[in-house]
Design an enzyme around this catalytic site. Structure first.
Site, PDB file in Angstrom:
ATOM      1  N   ASP A 233      14.624  35.545  -1.224  1.00  0.00           N
ATOM      2  CA  ASP A 233      13.762  36.727  -1.286  1.00  0.00           C
ATOM      3  C   ASP A 233      12.347  36.298  -1.670  1.00  0.00           C
ATOM      4  OD1 ASP A 233      13.609  39.784  -1.394  1.00  0.00           O
ATOM      5  OD2 ASP A 233      12.604  39.133  -3.243  1.00  0.00           O
TER       6      ASP A 233
ATOM      7  N   TYR B 295       3.753  36.929  -4.204  1.00  0.00           N
ATOM      8  CA  TYR B 295       4.279  35.985  -5.202  1.00  0.00           C
ATOM      9  C   TYR B 295       3.480  34.672  -5.228  1.00  0.00           C
ATOM     10  CZ  TYR B 295       8.308  39.180  -5.229  1.00  0.00           C
ATOM     11  OH  TYR B 295       9.124  40.284  -5.303  1.00  0.00           O
TER      12      TYR B 295
ATOM     13  N   LYS C  39       7.704  40.242   2.201  1.00  0.00           N
ATOM     14  CA  LYS C  39       7.257  41.629   2.013  1.00  0.00           C
ATOM     15  C   LYS C  39       5.769  41.766   2.280  1.00  0.00           C
ATOM     16  CE  LYS C  39      10.583  41.713  -1.787  1.00  0.00           C
ATOM     17  NZ  LYS C  39      10.368  40.496  -2.566  1.00  0.00           N
TER      18      LYS C  39
ATOM     19  N   HIS D   1       6.459  46.429   0.745  1.00  0.00           N
ATOM     20  CA  HIS D   1       6.753  46.096  -0.655  1.00  0.00           C
ATOM     21  C   HIS D   1       6.751  47.337  -1.566  1.00  0.00           C
ATOM     22  CE1 HIS D   1       6.423  42.401  -3.493  1.00  0.00           C
ATOM     23  NE2 HIS D   1       7.049  43.377  -4.119  1.00  0.00           N
TER      24      HIS D   1
HETATM   25  N1  NDP Z   1      10.591  44.444  -4.437  1.00  0.00           N
HETATM   26  C1  NDP Z   1      10.067  44.389  -5.643  1.00  0.00           C
HETATM   27  O1  NDP Z   1       9.158  45.156  -5.989  1.00  0.00           O
HETATM   28  C2  NDP Z   1      10.584  43.401  -6.618  1.00  0.00           C
HETATM   29  C3  NDP Z   1      11.377  42.371  -6.175  1.00  0.00           C
HETATM   30  N2  NDP Z   1      11.886  41.452  -7.065  1.00  0.00           N
HETATM   31  C4  NDP Z   1      12.722  40.358  -6.524  1.00  0.00           C
HETATM   32  O2  NDP Z   1      13.937  40.276  -7.279  1.00  0.00           O
HETATM   33  C5  NDP Z   1      14.060  38.983  -7.854  1.00  0.00           C
HETATM   34  C6  NDP Z   1      14.822  39.027  -9.163  1.00  0.00           C
HETATM   35  O3  NDP Z   1      14.187  39.823 -10.124  1.00  0.00           O
HETATM   36  P1  NDP Z   1      13.351  39.260 -11.365  1.00  0.00           P
HETATM   37  O4  NDP Z   1      12.451  40.354 -11.783  1.00  0.00           O
HETATM   38  O5  NDP Z   1      12.771  37.955 -11.023  1.00  0.00           O
HETATM   39  O6  NDP Z   1      14.378  39.108 -12.544  1.00  0.00           O
HETATM   40  P2  NDP Z   1      15.901  38.695 -12.776  1.00  0.00           P
HETATM   41  O7  NDP Z   1      16.565  39.908 -13.308  1.00  0.00           O
HETATM   42  O8  NDP Z   1      16.461  38.000 -11.621  1.00  0.00           O
HETATM   43  O9  NDP Z   1      15.728  37.697 -14.003  1.00  0.00           O
HETATM   44  C7  NDP Z   1      15.113  36.448 -13.865  1.00  0.00           C
HETATM   45  C8  NDP Z   1      15.064  35.806 -15.255  1.00  0.00           C
HETATM   46  O10 NDP Z   1      16.386  35.575 -15.736  1.00  0.00           O
HETATM   47  C9  NDP Z   1      16.549  34.209 -16.089  1.00  0.00           C
HETATM   48  N3  NDP Z   1      17.913  33.816 -15.702  1.00  0.00           N
HETATM   49  C10 NDP Z   1      18.383  33.624 -14.448  1.00  0.00           C
HETATM   50  N4  NDP Z   1      19.695  33.314 -14.472  1.00  0.00           N
HETATM   51  C11 NDP Z   1      20.060  33.294 -15.759  1.00  0.00           C
HETATM   52  C12 NDP Z   1      21.287  33.013 -16.432  1.00  0.00           C
HETATM   53  N5  NDP Z   1      22.383  32.703 -15.752  1.00  0.00           N
HETATM   54  N6  NDP Z   1      21.304  33.088 -17.791  1.00  0.00           N
HETATM   55  C13 NDP Z   1      20.185  33.417 -18.480  1.00  0.00           C
HETATM   56  N7  NDP Z   1      18.991  33.678 -17.907  1.00  0.00           N
HETATM   57  C14 NDP Z   1      18.930  33.622 -16.556  1.00  0.00           C
HETATM   58  C15 NDP Z   1      15.475  33.461 -15.314  1.00  0.00           C
HETATM   59  O11 NDP Z   1      15.109  32.282 -15.991  1.00  0.00           O
HETATM   60  P3  NDP Z   1      14.788  30.860 -15.274  1.00  0.00           P
HETATM   61  O12 NDP Z   1      14.138  31.122 -13.965  1.00  0.00           O
HETATM   62  O13 NDP Z   1      13.879  30.215 -16.269  1.00  0.00           O
HETATM   63  O14 NDP Z   1      16.102  30.159 -15.142  1.00  0.00           O
HETATM   64  C16 NDP Z   1      14.349  34.479 -15.330  1.00  0.00           C
HETATM   65  O15 NDP Z   1      13.686  34.438 -16.566  1.00  0.00           O
HETATM   66  C17 NDP Z   1      12.590  38.532  -7.976  1.00  0.00           C
HETATM   67  O16 NDP Z   1      12.463  37.180  -8.278  1.00  0.00           O
HETATM   68  C18 NDP Z   1      12.043  38.992  -6.653  1.00  0.00           C
HETATM   69  O17 NDP Z   1      12.445  38.107  -5.634  1.00  0.00           O
HETATM   70  C19 NDP Z   1      11.655  41.592  -8.410  1.00  0.00           C
HETATM   71  C20 NDP Z   1      10.848  42.587  -8.886  1.00  0.00           C
HETATM   72  C21 NDP Z   1      10.218  43.559  -8.029  1.00  0.00           C
HETATM   73  O1  NHF Z   2       7.852  42.241  -6.558  1.00  0.00           O
HETATM   74  C1  NHF Z   2       7.093  42.496  -7.451  1.00  0.00           C
HETATM   75  C2  NHF Z   2       6.853  41.621  -8.573  1.00  0.00           C
HETATM   76  O2  NHF Z   2       5.592  41.691  -9.141  1.00  0.00           O
HETATM   77  C3  NHF Z   2       4.626  42.419  -8.505  1.00  0.00           C
HETATM   78  C4  NHF Z   2       3.333  42.366  -9.245  1.00  0.00           C
HETATM   79  O3  NHF Z   2       3.276  43.235 -10.334  1.00  0.00           O
HETATM   80  C5  NHF Z   2       5.182  43.770  -8.320  1.00  0.00           C
HETATM   81  O4  NHF Z   2       4.267  44.622  -7.785  1.00  0.00           O
HETATM   82  C6  NHF Z   2       6.315  43.713  -7.407  1.00  0.00           C
HETATM   83  O5  NHF Z   2       7.145  44.776  -7.511  1.00  0.00           O
END
Ligand code: NDP
Ligand code: NHF
Length: 319
Positions: A47, A52, A81, A114
């Site tokens: 993803d 990003y 996105k 997005h």
């Molecule tokens: N469409 C949108 O608007 C959005 C899309 N997204 C997408 O969704 C993805 C996931 O969401 P995100 O907000 O990043 O958060 P997550 O809920 O996936 O959490 C990520 C965090 O959890 C930690 N982590 C991962 N696995 C473990 C584990 N097994 N035990 C403990 N800690 C862990 C990671 O640490 P570390 O990396 O240090 O291991 C990082 O700090 C994003 O990366 C993005 O691709 C996210 C937000 C908005």
């Molecule tokens: O995917 C995402 C992660 O961070 C971005 C920056 O704030 C957000 O807008 C978005 O939802």
């Protein structure tokens, strides 16, 4: 190399692996290795997003793994996105081409709008602000953006299209105008915000939910000390201990067992592997129902700087 990741079928008959690797906040210096490690343990779904700022480094890993024969392009599922400053129809194709170039791909498997709200175009910033630091909006209608997204499918640049962060009313508008239906709505989803109503609405219309921030996004830049940490929730810990899994594995399985796609992010090799090691168990109906009761409207990704935009998805509508 075969992968044991199960797939779901979209409304356009194409398939998507139920578990993918998130890449938001993955630093350019870390994400290439993370994507390579993920491919090695069996991930095939990644993803990404223009905003990003790390698509080039993701692309390096994909190219390396394809060129070495570890994986074929057709076995990968790559999402990106369209950012909010590129909603104007004449800008869509150009920024998609930049994403394709960055990822070093000929096509995307999935391209999402997005957010529904558009930001001021061509200001040289992805978060354009005025002299007072206030985010600058654009009034491009996301339905016009959707029409342009449909053209990308027709021209073979993307296989599927979808939306992200759209509420029910906004999806209804897209569905009314669409000749190609969105395959997914990618939204925040975890036990504190399980999105039951929006999920049911989407599923009734053949739109699969993709759950973002499934682990509670503990590394989100706006996290404040003292805020509850999903990964340390004692009620989830009790379930995880009882079934001999980690809380992260329970959170990932919770989404898969509810029929959603899930995209946890990690740049840590051991966590990337552990988060994928979820295909030898399922949660019982009772445990899913119990986790459903943890909902507390706990949204953690509100895009609050755009809250006064008329198309902000979380300002007026219940879901
Ligand atoms: N469409 C949108 O608007 C959005 C899309 N997204 C997408 O969704 C993805 C996931 O969401 P995100 O907000 O990043 O958060 P997550 O809920 O996936 O959490 C990520 C965090 O959890 C930690 N982590 C991962 N696995 C473990 C584990 N097994 N035990 C403990 N800690 C862990 C990671 O640490 P570390 O990396 O240090 O291991 C990082 O700090 C994003 O990366 C993005 O691709 C996210 C937000 C908005
Ligand atoms: O995917 C995402 C992660 O961070 C971005 C920056 O704030 C957000 O807008 C978005 O939802």
């Amino acid at each position: 190399m075969a992968s044991r990741v199960p797939k779901v079928r979209f409304n356009n008959n194409l398939e998507c692996p139920v578990l993918g690797l998130g890449t938001w906040k993955s630093k350019p210096g870390e994400v290439t290795q993370a994507v390579k490690d993920a491919i090695d343990v069996g991930y095939r779904h990644f993803d990404c997003a223009y905003v990003y700022g790390n698509e080039k480094e993701v692309g390096v890993a994909l190219t390396d793994k394809i060129n070495s024969g570890a994986v074929r392009r057709e076995d990968l599922f790559i999402t990106s996105k369209l950012w909010n400053t590129f909603h104007r129809p004449d800008l869509v194709r150009g920024v998609l081409n930049t994403t394709l170039k960055n990822l070093n791909l000929q096509y995307l498997d999935l391209y999402l709008i997005h957010w529904p709200q558009a930001y001021k175009e061509e200001a040289g910033s992805l978060f354009p602000v005025d002299a007072n630091g206030k985010l600058q909006f654009s009034n491009v209608d996301f339905v016009d953006t959707w029409k342009e997204m449909e053209g990308l499918v027709r021209d073979g640049l993307v296989r599927s299209i979808g939306v992200s962060n759209f509420n029910r009313r906004q999806l209804e508008r897209v569905l009314q105008a669409a000749t190609i239906k969105p395959v997914t709505n990618q939204i925040e989803s975890h036990p504190y915000l399980n999105q039951k109503r929006l999920k049911a609405f989407c599923e009734e219309r053949g739109i699969i939910i993709t759950a973002y921030s499934p682990l509670g996004s503990p590394d989100r830049p706006w996290a404040k000390p003292g805020e509850p940490l999903l990964l340390e929730d004692p009620k989830l810990k009790a379930i995880a201990d009882r079934i001999g899994k980690s809380v992260a594995q329970v959170l990932i399985r919770y989404q898969i067992d509810r029929g959603t796609i899930v995209i946890p992010k990690s740049v840590t090799k051991s966590r990337i592997a552990a988060n994928f090691d979820v295909f030898d168990f399922t949660l019982s109906k009772e445990d899913i129902a119990l986790i459903d009761t943890f909902d507390c409207n706990g949204r953690i990704c509100p895009e609050s700087s755009a809250f006064d935009h008329p198309d902000h998805p979380f300002r007026n509508d219940e879901y």
